[in-house]
Scaffold this motif. Structure first.
Motif, mmCIF file in Angstrom:
data_model
loop_
_atom_site.group_PDB
_atom_site.id
_atom_site.type_symbol
_atom_site.label_atom_id
_atom_site.label_comp_id
_atom_site.label_asym_id
_atom_site.label_seq_id
_atom_site.Cartn_x
_atom_site.Cartn_y
_atom_site.Cartn_z
ATOM 1 N N SER A 1 -0.742 13.481 87.725
ATOM 2 C CA SER A 1 -0.840 13.105 89.156
ATOM 3 C C SER A 1 -0.292 11.953 89.540
ATOM 4 C CB SER A 1 -2.325 13.429 89.288
ATOM 5 O OG SER A 1 -2.968 12.007 89.317
ATOM 6 N N ILE A 2 -0.036 12.218 91.103
ATOM 7 C CA ILE A 2 0.510 10.933 91.575
ATOM 8 C C ILE A 2 -0.261 10.011 91.867
ATOM 9 C CG2 ILE A 2 1.772 10.378 93.953
ATOM 10 C CD1 ILE A 2 2.929 13.048 94.141
ATOM 11 N N ALA A 3 -1.582 10.254 92.236
ATOM 12 C CA ALA A 3 -2.722 9.321 92.264
ATOM 13 C C ALA A 3 -2.862 8.378 90.976
ATOM 14 C CB ALA A 3 -3.992 9.780 92.884
ATOM 15 N N ALA A 4 -2.817 8.981 89.934
ATOM 16 C CA ALA A 4 -3.050 8.346 88.622
ATOM 17 C C ALA A 4 -2.010 7.397 88.365
ATOM 18 C CB ALA A 4 -3.338 9.376 87.439
ATOM 19 N N SER A 5 -0.743 7.789 88.600
ATOM 20 C CA SER A 5 0.331 6.931 88.474
ATOM 21 C C SER A 5 0.233 5.661 89.375
ATOM 22 C CB SER A 5 1.726 7.892 89.005
ATOM 23 O OG SER A 5 2.897 6.903 88.468
ATOM 24 N N ILE A 6 -0.074 5.802 90.570
ATOM 25 C CA ILE A 6 -0.355 4.592 91.408
ATOM 26 C C ILE A 6 -1.436 3.718 90.924
ATOM 27 C CG2 ILE A 6 -0.886 4.042 93.779
ATOM 28 C CD1 ILE A 6 0.722 6.407 94.709
ATOM 29 N N VAL A 7 -2.497 4.276 90.703
ATOM 30 C CA VAL A 7 -3.620 3.353 90.010
ATOM 31 C C VAL A 7 -3.327 2.621 88.788
ATOM 32 C CG1 VAL A 7 -5.883 3.243 89.088
ATOM 33 C CG2 VAL A 7 -5.452 4.627 91.150
ATOM 34 N N ALA A 8 -2.358 3.374 87.758
ATOM 35 C CA ALA A 8 -2.024 2.614 86.645
ATOM 36 C C ALA A 8 -0.921 1.646 86.689
ATOM 37 C CB ALA A 8 -1.453 3.694 85.709
ATOM 38 N N ALA A 9 -0.147 1.935 87.770
ATOM 39 C CA ALA A 9 0.929 0.876 88.011
ATOM 40 C C ALA A 9 0.442 -0.172 88.662
ATOM 41 C CB ALA A 9 2.092 1.517 89.226
ATOM 42 N N ASP A 10 -0.595 -0.026 89.479
ATOM 43 C CA ASP A 10 -1.185 -1.312 90.004
ATOM 44 C C ASP A 10 -1.813 -2.390 88.834
ATOM 45 O OD1 ASP A 10 -2.229 -2.953 92.284
ATOM 46 O OD2 ASP A 10 -4.157 -2.136 91.864
ATOM 47 N N ALA A 11 -2.603 -1.328 88.114
ATOM 48 C CA ALA A 11 -3.440 -2.188 87.017
ATOM 49 C C ALA A 11 -2.519 -2.902 86.107
ATOM 50 C CB ALA A 11 -4.210 -0.976 86.160
ATOM 51 N N ALA A 12 -1.318 -2.026 85.463
ATOM 52 C CA ALA A 12 -0.040 -2.681 84.724
ATOM 53 C C ALA A 12 0.348 -3.917 85.222
ATOM 54 C CB ALA A 12 0.761 -1.554 84.455
ATOM 55 N N ALA A 13 0.645 -3.911 86.608
ATOM 56 C CA ALA A 13 1.321 -4.868 87.130
ATOM 57 C C ALA A 13 0.460 -6.223 87.233
ATOM 58 C CB ALA A 13 1.792 -4.438 88.515
ATOM 59 N N LYS A 14 -0.704 -5.988 87.378
ATOM 60 C CA LYS A 14 -1.668 -7.110 87.453
ATOM 61 C C LYS A 14 -1.929 -7.621 86.072
ATOM 62 C CE LYS A 14 -3.744 -5.520 91.728
ATOM 63 N NZ LYS A 14 -5.060 -4.800 92.633
ATOM 64 N N ALA A 15 -1.931 -6.788 85.087
ATOM 65 C CA ALA A 15 -2.448 -7.229 83.688
ATOM 66 C C ALA A 15 -1.467 -7.988 83.134
ATOM 67 C CB ALA A 15 -2.695 -6.032 82.983
ATOM 68 N N ALA A 16 -0.171 -8.168 83.259
ATOM 69 C CA ALA A 16 0.773 -9.059 82.538
ATOM 70 C C ALA A 16 2.092 -9.227 83.328
ATOM 71 C CB ALA A 16 1.211 -8.212 81.341
ATOM 72 N N GLN A 17 2.583 -10.186 82.892
ATOM 73 C CA GLN A 17 4.032 -10.414 83.612
ATOM 74 C C GLN A 17 5.262 -9.322 83.083
ATOM 75 O OE1 GLN A 17 3.131 -12.811 85.700
ATOM 76 N NE2 GLN A 17 5.187 -13.750 85.296
ATOM 77 N N VAL A 18 4.989 -8.508 84.147
ATOM 78 C CA VAL A 18 6.127 -7.160 83.871
ATOM 79 C C VAL A 18 6.638 -6.910 85.239
ATOM 80 C CG1 VAL A 18 5.050 -6.259 81.976
ATOM 81 C CG2 VAL A 18 4.395 -5.562 84.349
ATOM 82 N N LYS A 19 7.958 -6.383 85.224
ATOM 83 C CA LYS A 19 8.602 -5.947 86.261
ATOM 84 C C LYS A 19 8.581 -4.360 86.513
ATOM 85 C CE LYS A 19 12.799 -5.902 88.737
ATOM 86 N NZ LYS A 19 14.318 -6.134 88.546
ATOM 87 N N LEU A 20 7.865 -3.826 87.432
ATOM 88 C CA LEU A 20 7.968 -2.456 87.794
ATOM 89 C C LEU A 20 9.260 -2.159 87.998
ATOM 90 C CD1 LEU A 20 4.647 -1.796 89.659
ATOM 91 C CD2 LEU A 20 5.132 -1.184 87.376
ATOM 92 N N ILE A 21 10.036 -1.019 87.335
ATOM 93 C CA ILE A 21 11.335 -0.779 87.662
ATOM 94 C C ILE A 21 11.391 0.384 88.389
ATOM 95 C CG2 ILE A 21 13.273 0.362 86.451
ATOM 96 C CD1 ILE A 21 12.827 -0.986 84.008
ATOM 97 N N GLU A 22 10.381 1.597 88.405
ATOM 98 C CA GLU A 22 10.433 2.326 89.245
ATOM 99 C C GLU A 22 9.035 3.185 89.168
ATOM 100 O OE1 GLU A 22 12.784 6.750 90.060
ATOM 101 O OE2 GLU A 22 13.068 5.684 88.184
#
Length: 84
Positions: free
Chosen positions: A6-27
């Motif tokens: 689902s799209i909603a799960a992707s957005i929630v996970a992307a937010d959590a991942a970006a806040k958890a570590a020094q990573v750059k979201l590519i897409e």
């Protein structure tokens, strides 16, 4: 990479991942034409990416919307360039 049903799960996970570590979201690819499936790709040092992927996956694990997760250390340049 993290892939979701689902799209909603992707957005929630992307937010959590970006806040958890020094990573750059590519897409964050929202799959309107593929049954609502979506995925995120991110980059950074291997340890940070592993941590971010785990946190992102765990953020939606109880919903049953996580389809797959993969970490590719040092991807071939052509693969990486096609993600940008």
């Amino acid at each position: 990479m993290l892939e979701f049903f689902s799209i909603a799960a992707s957005i929630v996970a992307a937010d959590a991942a970006a806040k958890a570590a020094q990573v750059k979201l590519i897409e964050i690819r929202l799959g309107m034409g593929i049954g609502g499936k979506s995925y995120i790709t991110l980059t950074g040092d291997v340890g940070s990416v592993k941590a971010a992927v785990e946190v992102g996956a765990n953020a939606v694990a109880q919903t049953g919307m996580l389809l797959n997760k993969e970490i590719i250390p040092s991807p071939k340049k052509e693969v990486f360039n096609n993600l940008l």
